[in-house]
Design a protein around this motif. Structure first.
Motif, short mmCIF file in Angstrom:
data_model
loop_
_atom_site.label_atom_id
_atom_site.label_comp_id
_atom_site.label_asym_id
_atom_site.label_seq_id
_atom_site.Cartn_x
_atom_site.Cartn_y
_atom_site.Cartn_z
N ARG A 16 -8.66 -48.52 -7.91
CA ARG A 16 -9.11 -47.90 -6.66
C ARG A 16 -9.23 -46.38 -6.83
O ARG A 16 -10.21 -45.76 -6.42
CB ARG A 16 -8.14 -48.24 -5.53
CG ARG A 16 -8.66 -47.82 -4.16
CD ARG A 16 -7.62 -47.92 -3.10
NE ARG A 16 -6.69 -46.81 -3.32
CZ ARG A 16 -5.40 -46.83 -3.08
NH1 ARG A 16 -4.84 -47.91 -2.61
NH2 ARG A 16 -4.65 -45.78 -3.30
N ASN A 17 -8.24 -45.77 -7.46
CA ASN A 17 -8.28 -44.32 -7.69
C ASN A 17 -9.45 -43.93 -8.59
O ASN A 17 -10.14 -42.94 -8.34
CB ASN A 17 -6.96 -43.83 -8.27
CG ASN A 17 -5.83 -43.92 -7.28
OD1 ASN A 17 -6.04 -44.00 -6.06
ND2 ASN A 17 -4.60 -43.95 -7.78
N ALA A 18 -9.69 -44.72 -9.63
CA ALA A 18 -10.83 -44.46 -10.52
C ALA A 18 -12.14 -44.61 -9.76
O ALA A 18 -13.09 -43.84 -9.97
CB ALA A 18 -10.80 -45.40 -11.72
N SER A 19 -12.19 -45.58 -8.87
CA SER A 19 -13.38 -45.80 -8.06
C SER A 19 -13.64 -44.61 -7.14
O SER A 19 -14.77 -44.12 -7.02
CB SER A 19 -13.21 -47.08 -7.23
OG SER A 19 -14.28 -47.24 -6.33
N PHE A 20 -12.58 -44.12 -6.49
CA PHE A 20 -12.73 -42.95 -5.62
C PHE A 20 -13.19 -41.73 -6.42
O PHE A 20 -14.04 -40.97 -5.97
CB PHE A 20 -11.41 -42.63 -4.90
CG PHE A 20 -11.04 -43.59 -3.82
CD1 PHE A 20 -12.01 -44.32 -3.12
CD2 PHE A 20 -9.72 -43.79 -3.48
CE1 PHE A 20 -11.66 -45.21 -2.12
CE2 PHE A 20 -9.36 -44.68 -2.48
CZ PHE A 20 -10.34 -45.39 -1.80
N ASP A 21 -12.63 -41.56 -7.60
CA ASP A 21 -13.05 -40.44 -8.46
C ASP A 21 -14.53 -40.55 -8.80
O ASP A 21 -15.26 -39.56 -8.77
CB ASP A 21 -12.22 -40.40 -9.75
CG ASP A 21 -10.78 -39.96 -9.51
OD1 ASP A 21 -10.49 -39.42 -8.43
OD2 ASP A 21 -9.95 -40.17 -10.42
N GLY B 230 -23.16 -51.14 -6.72
CA GLY B 230 -24.47 -51.80 -6.76
C GLY B 230 -25.18 -51.61 -8.09
O GLY B 230 -26.40 -51.65 -8.16
N ASN B 231 -24.41 -51.37 -9.16
CA ASN B 231 -24.99 -51.04 -10.45
C ASN B 231 -24.05 -51.53 -11.54
O ASN B 231 -22.87 -51.13 -11.57
CB ASN B 231 -25.19 -49.52 -10.51
CG ASN B 231 -25.78 -49.03 -11.79
OD1 ASN B 231 -25.36 -49.43 -12.87
ND2 ASN B 231 -26.74 -48.13 -11.67
N GLU B 232 -24.55 -52.36 -12.45
CA GLU B 232 -23.69 -52.93 -13.48
C GLU B 232 -23.17 -51.86 -14.46
O GLU B 232 -22.02 -51.92 -14.89
CB GLU B 232 -24.43 -54.03 -14.25
CG GLU B 232 -23.50 -54.78 -15.17
CD GLU B 232 -24.14 -56.01 -15.80
OE1 GLU B 232 -23.53 -56.57 -16.73
OE2 GLU B 232 -25.24 -56.41 -15.38
N ALA B 233 -24.00 -50.90 -14.78
CA ALA B 233 -23.57 -49.85 -15.72
C ALA B 233 -22.41 -49.05 -15.13
O ALA B 233 -21.43 -48.76 -15.83
CB ALA B 233 -24.74 -48.93 -16.06
N LEU B 234 -22.51 -48.70 -13.85
CA LEU B 234 -21.42 -47.97 -13.21
C LEU B 234 -20.17 -48.85 -13.09
O LEU B 234 -19.04 -48.36 -13.22
CB LEU B 234 -21.84 -47.46 -11.83
CG LEU B 234 -22.92 -46.37 -11.83
CD1 LEU B 234 -23.36 -46.05 -10.41
CD2 LEU B 234 -22.42 -45.12 -12.53
N ALA B 235 -20.38 -50.15 -12.87
CA ALA B 235 -19.26 -51.08 -12.81
C ALA B 235 -18.54 -51.13 -14.16
O ALA B 235 -17.30 -51.14 -14.22
CB ALA B 235 -19.75 -52.47 -12.41
N MET B 236 -19.30 -51.14 -15.25
CA MET B 236 -18.70 -51.16 -16.58
C MET B 236 -17.95 -49.85 -16.86
O MET B 236 -16.92 -49.85 -17.54
CB MET B 236 -19.75 -51.43 -17.66
CG MET B 236 -20.30 -52.84 -17.63
SD MET B 236 -19.03 -54.12 -17.70
CE MET B 236 -18.33 -53.84 -19.32
N GLU B 237 -18.48 -48.74 -16.35
CA GLU B 237 -17.76 -47.46 -16.50
C GLU B 237 -16.44 -47.51 -15.75
O GLU B 237 -15.43 -46.98 -16.22
CB GLU B 237 -18.61 -46.30 -15.97
CG GLU B 237 -19.71 -45.88 -16.91
CD GLU B 237 -20.47 -44.66 -16.41
OE1 GLU B 237 -19.85 -43.76 -15.81
OE2 GLU B 237 -21.69 -44.62 -16.61
N LEU B 238 -16.45 -48.17 -14.59
CA LEU B 238 -15.21 -48.32 -13.82
C LEU B 238 -14.20 -49.16 -14.61
O LEU B 238 -13.01 -48.82 -14.65
CB LEU B 238 -15.48 -48.94 -12.46
CG LEU B 238 -14.25 -49.15 -11.57
CD1 LEU B 238 -13.60 -47.81 -11.22
CD2 LEU B 238 -14.63 -49.91 -10.31
#
Length: 188
Positions: A84-89, A45-53
């Motif tokens: 998916r693994n990066a997201s879980f981390d 729910g956050n573009e900055a976190l999405a870009m980090e992903l």
């Protein structure tokens, strides 16, 4: 690579794995970055976190490309597994940070409570001890207060009072004997 060109993605990933081909990686980036970003926005729910992903996923793809084997599955499946693994981390890290912030917020309250409890418990005892110390000769009072309340070493106190260390030790020994007699041995 507008539609899912499976063979082109597989070839690009193999080139990155075998030769560290930057052009092939740019193709992978161009294809996967927008998809990973959309997933990240839904997930966090956050573009900055999405870009980090996106950054974390594609950095891992670059570093771990040698682990990809085309005979085991499609390049898209492999990259999405990395994502998916990066997201879980990232989610674990976010949860851990929340727990750390909670502990940082609770700890000062716990310390304040302990200080308050200690003040109430020790207040009467401290008053009684102060009364007993005030009955000592002034020279002995100075030594007891210096060692036990100001936490000075006997050497520091001797220097502060401009007297020999032996005198400090003698006054302290006499003061403690008088206090023991006054308070009683049961209150050691």
């Amino acid at each position: 690579m507008e539609q899912a060109p499976t063979q082109a993605l597989t070839d690009a990933l193999c080139k990155v794995a075998e030769n560290r081909d930057k052009r092939a990686f740019a193709q992978l980036f161009q294809y996967f970055a927008p998809k990973i970003k959309r997933f990240g926005i839904k997930q966090f729910g956050n573009e900055a976190l999405a870009m980090e992903l996106v950054q974390e996923t594609l950095t891992s793809v670059w570093r771990k490309a040698h682990l990809y084997h085309p005979d085991r599955g499609a390049a898209t499946t492999w990259v999405y597994t990395v994502m998916r693994n990066a997201s879980f981390d990232a989610l674990r890290k976010m949860k851990s940070n929340k727990e750390e912030h909670i502990s940082e917020e609770i700890w000062p309250l716990f310390q304040e409570q302990q200080a308050t409890d200690t003040e109430f418990q020790d207040h009467l005892q401290s008053k009684q001890i102060q009364d007993h110390i005030s009955k000592l000769p002034l020279a002995q009072q100075e030594v007891v207060k210096g060692v036990y309340f100001q936490e000075m070493s006997q050497e520091q106190l001797a220097e502060h009072l401009s007297i020999p260390v032996g005198t400090v030790k003698s006054r302290l020994r006499l003061a403690l004997q008088k206090l023991r007699a006054e308070i009683g041995d049961s209150n050691d």
